[in-house]
Design a protein around this motif. Sequence first.
Motif, PDB file in Angstrom:
ATOM      1  N   ALA A 147      96.103  59.555   4.969  1.00  0.00           N
ATOM      2  CA  ALA A 147      96.753  58.533   5.278  1.00  0.00           C
ATOM      3  C   ALA A 147      95.641  57.376   6.069  1.00  0.00           C
ATOM      4  O   ALA A 147      95.731  56.032   5.933  1.00  0.00           O
ATOM      5  N   VAL A 148      94.794  57.850   6.996  1.00  0.00           N
ATOM      6  CA  VAL A 148      93.928  56.942   7.617  1.00  0.00           C
ATOM      7  C   VAL A 148      92.951  56.440   6.481  1.00  0.00           C
ATOM      8  O   VAL A 148      92.602  54.914   6.600  1.00  0.00           O
ATOM      9  N   ASN A 149      92.640  57.038   5.249  1.00  0.00           N
ATOM     10  CA  ASN A 149      91.768  56.667   4.556  1.00  0.00           C
ATOM     11  C   ASN A 149      92.477  55.349   3.672  1.00  0.00           C
ATOM     12  O   ASN A 149      91.658  54.400   3.050  1.00  0.00           O
ATOM     13  N   MET A 150      93.551  55.586   3.311  1.00  0.00           N
ATOM     14  CA  MET A 150      94.550  54.470   2.805  1.00  0.00           C
ATOM     15  C   MET A 150      94.635  53.298   3.502  1.00  0.00           C
ATOM     16  O   MET A 150      94.364  52.303   2.786  1.00  0.00           O
ATOM     17  N   ASP A 151      94.711  53.349   4.786  1.00  0.00           N
ATOM     18  CA  ASP A 151      94.783  52.315   5.672  1.00  0.00           C
ATOM     19  C   ASP A 151      93.558  51.448   5.748  1.00  0.00           C
ATOM     20  O   ASP A 151      93.585  50.242   5.558  1.00  0.00           O
ATOM     21  N   LYS A 152      92.395  52.344   5.639  1.00  0.00           N
ATOM     22  CA  LYS A 152      91.111  51.509   5.696  1.00  0.00           C
ATOM     23  C   LYS A 152      91.005  50.762   4.419  1.00  0.00           C
ATOM     24  O   LYS A 152      90.456  49.752   4.290  1.00  0.00           O
ATOM     25  N   ARG A 153      91.448  51.364   3.262  1.00  0.00           N
ATOM     26  CA  ARG A 153      91.169  50.721   1.810  1.00  0.00           C
ATOM     27  C   ARG A 153      91.975  49.499   1.857  1.00  0.00           C
ATOM     28  O   ARG A 153      91.453  48.423   1.357  1.00  0.00           O
ATOM     29  N   ARG A 154      92.995  49.698   2.461  1.00  0.00           N
ATOM     30  CA  ARG A 154      94.162  48.430   2.439  1.00  0.00           C
ATOM     31  C   ARG A 154      93.410  47.249   3.376  1.00  0.00           C
ATOM     32  O   ARG A 154      93.454  46.144   2.826  1.00  0.00           O
ATOM     33  N   TYR A 155      92.942  47.490   4.390  1.00  0.00           N
ATOM     34  CA  TYR A 155      92.280  46.771   5.388  1.00  0.00           C
ATOM     35  C   TYR A 155      91.180  46.099   4.645  1.00  0.00           C
ATOM     36  O   TYR A 155      90.786  44.751   4.558  1.00  0.00           O
ATOM     37  N   VAL A 156      90.244  46.983   3.900  1.00  0.00           N
ATOM     38  CA  VAL A 156      88.974  46.281   3.287  1.00  0.00           C
ATOM     39  C   VAL A 156      89.270  45.478   2.112  1.00  0.00           C
ATOM     40  O   VAL A 156      88.972  44.429   1.833  1.00  0.00           O
ATOM     41  N   GLN A 157      90.627  45.811   1.532  1.00  0.00           N
ATOM     42  CA  GLN A 157      90.988  44.917   0.337  1.00  0.00           C
ATOM     43  C   GLN A 157      91.681  43.619   0.833  1.00  0.00           C
ATOM     44  O   GLN A 157      91.379  42.515   0.077  1.00  0.00           O
ATOM     45  N   ARG A 158      92.423  43.596   1.982  1.00  0.00           N
ATOM     46  CA  ARG A 158      92.721  42.215   2.644  1.00  0.00           C
ATOM     47  C   ARG A 158      91.625  41.562   3.096  1.00  0.00           C
ATOM     48  O   ARG A 158      91.767  40.338   2.816  1.00  0.00           O
ATOM     49  N   ALA A 159      90.717  42.218   3.620  1.00  0.00           N
ATOM     50  CA  ALA A 159      89.547  41.288   4.087  1.00  0.00           C
ATOM     51  C   ALA A 159      88.751  40.757   3.127  1.00  0.00           C
ATOM     52  O   ALA A 159      88.314  39.558   3.107  1.00  0.00           O
ATOM     53  N   ARG A 160      88.718  41.393   1.921  1.00  0.00           N
ATOM     54  CA  ARG A 160      87.770  40.822   0.499  1.00  0.00           C
ATOM     55  C   ARG A 160      88.824  39.621   0.037  1.00  0.00           C
ATOM     56  O   ARG A 160      88.275  38.728  -0.293  1.00  0.00           O
ATOM     57  N   ALA A 161      89.847  39.742   0.072  1.00  0.00           N
ATOM     58  CA  ALA A 161      90.895  38.688  -0.462  1.00  0.00           C
ATOM     59  C   ALA A 161      90.847  37.677   0.303  1.00  0.00           C
ATOM     60  O   ALA A 161      90.734  36.345  -0.018  1.00  0.00           O
ATOM     61  N   ALA A 162      90.919  37.778   1.627  1.00  0.00           N
ATOM     62  CA  ALA A 162      90.687  36.444   2.794  1.00  0.00           C
ATOM     63  C   ALA A 162      89.287  35.883   2.446  1.00  0.00           C
ATOM     64  O   ALA A 162      89.376  34.580   2.585  1.00  0.00           O
ATOM     65  N   SER A 163      88.483  36.769   2.330  1.00  0.00           N
ATOM     66  CA  SER A 163      87.053  36.059   2.172  1.00  0.00           C
ATOM     67  C   SER A 163      86.836  35.254   0.832  1.00  0.00           C
ATOM     68  O   SER A 163      86.469  34.224   1.040  1.00  0.00           O
ATOM     69  N   ALA A 164      87.550  35.791  -0.160  1.00  0.00           N
ATOM     70  CA  ALA A 164      87.426  35.130  -1.505  1.00  0.00           C
ATOM     71  C   ALA A 164      88.094  33.773  -1.426  1.00  0.00           C
ATOM     72  O   ALA A 164      87.725  33.054  -2.018  1.00  0.00           O
ATOM     73  N   GLU A 165      89.269  33.752  -0.734  1.00  0.00           N
ATOM     74  CA  GLU A 165      90.163  32.613  -0.534  1.00  0.00           C
ATOM     75  C   GLU A 165      89.356  31.650   0.164  1.00  0.00           C
ATOM     76  O   GLU A 165      89.313  30.398   0.067  1.00  0.00           O
ATOM     77  N   VAL A 166      88.424  32.049   1.394  1.00  0.00           N
ATOM     78  CA  VAL A 166      87.823  31.018   1.895  1.00  0.00           C
ATOM     79  C   VAL A 166      86.736  30.512   1.232  1.00  0.00           C
ATOM     80  O   VAL A 166      86.254  29.217   1.269  1.00  0.00           O
ATOM     81  N   THR A 167      86.059  31.261   0.475  1.00  0.00           N
ATOM     82  CA  THR A 167      85.126  30.757  -0.744  1.00  0.00           C
ATOM     83  C   THR A 167      85.602  29.887  -1.462  1.00  0.00           C
ATOM     84  O   THR A 167      84.855  28.892  -1.821  1.00  0.00           O
ATOM     85  N   ARG A 168      86.824  30.207  -2.043  1.00  0.00           N
ATOM     86  CA  ARG A 168      87.399  29.341  -3.139  1.00  0.00           C
ATOM     87  C   ARG A 168      87.695  27.918  -2.450  1.00  0.00           C
ATOM     88  O   ARG A 168      87.523  26.840  -2.826  1.00  0.00           O
ATOM     89  N   LEU A 169      88.239  28.168  -1.410  1.00  0.00           N
ATOM     90  CA  LEU A 169      88.483  26.378  -0.578  1.00  0.00           C
ATOM     91  C   LEU A 169      87.220  25.786  -0.372  1.00  0.00           C
ATOM     92  O   LEU A 169      87.058  24.486  -0.497  1.00  0.00           O
TER      93      LEU A 169
END
Length: 212
Positions: free
Chosen positions: A5-27
Amino acid sequence: MKYHAVNMDKRRYVQRARAASAEVTRLRILDAAEASFDRGPLAAVRIDDVARRAGVSRSTVYTLFDSRRGLLVALAGRLREVAEFERLIEASMHPDARESLRRAQRESVRIFATRPELARALFTMAGVDADAVAAVAALEDGRRPGMVHLARRLEEQGQLRAGIGVKEAADLLSVATSFPAFDELFHALGLPEEVVADRLVALAERAVCRDE
């Protein structure tokens, strides 16, 4: 189970962080693309220049937008988003067709006046650049069908001028709601947005609607 469960939460956090970073770069890339029009519309939105301005690699631009055409289409989409294009759709749904014409025309003017320099640059580029043609098509998406629908509603409600059919009315409304019509008044003549809207509403009504 707890570790999983902890590992899944960490993976989701990393995925959200990457998506946010990609959107910042896109803008940031979109900002750089729009800023590149300072070179003039015919020399703008070159991938090398946009990447340099945005502080990213060429490959990053291609990863996020696929192509120069994709970047230009995204710029057009951003203009529609910033200008709150959905307000035009809402205006066109008024039950009275003549009032719908007035409101939709004013919303068209407001949309173009939101980023007139960007719209003007895209339309200028479209005269010589196939990638910009796709961007203008994205910006104009739905306008012609919307004018045909409005012309039909005007006919159904007995509002069309005598001797004018649906196709002719749609043609005239397409001219009245076009960017060149807006820009002739706004840019060439220097009229304020509100006056431009008044002029184009009057033009559209006198062209297609019966006298009240």
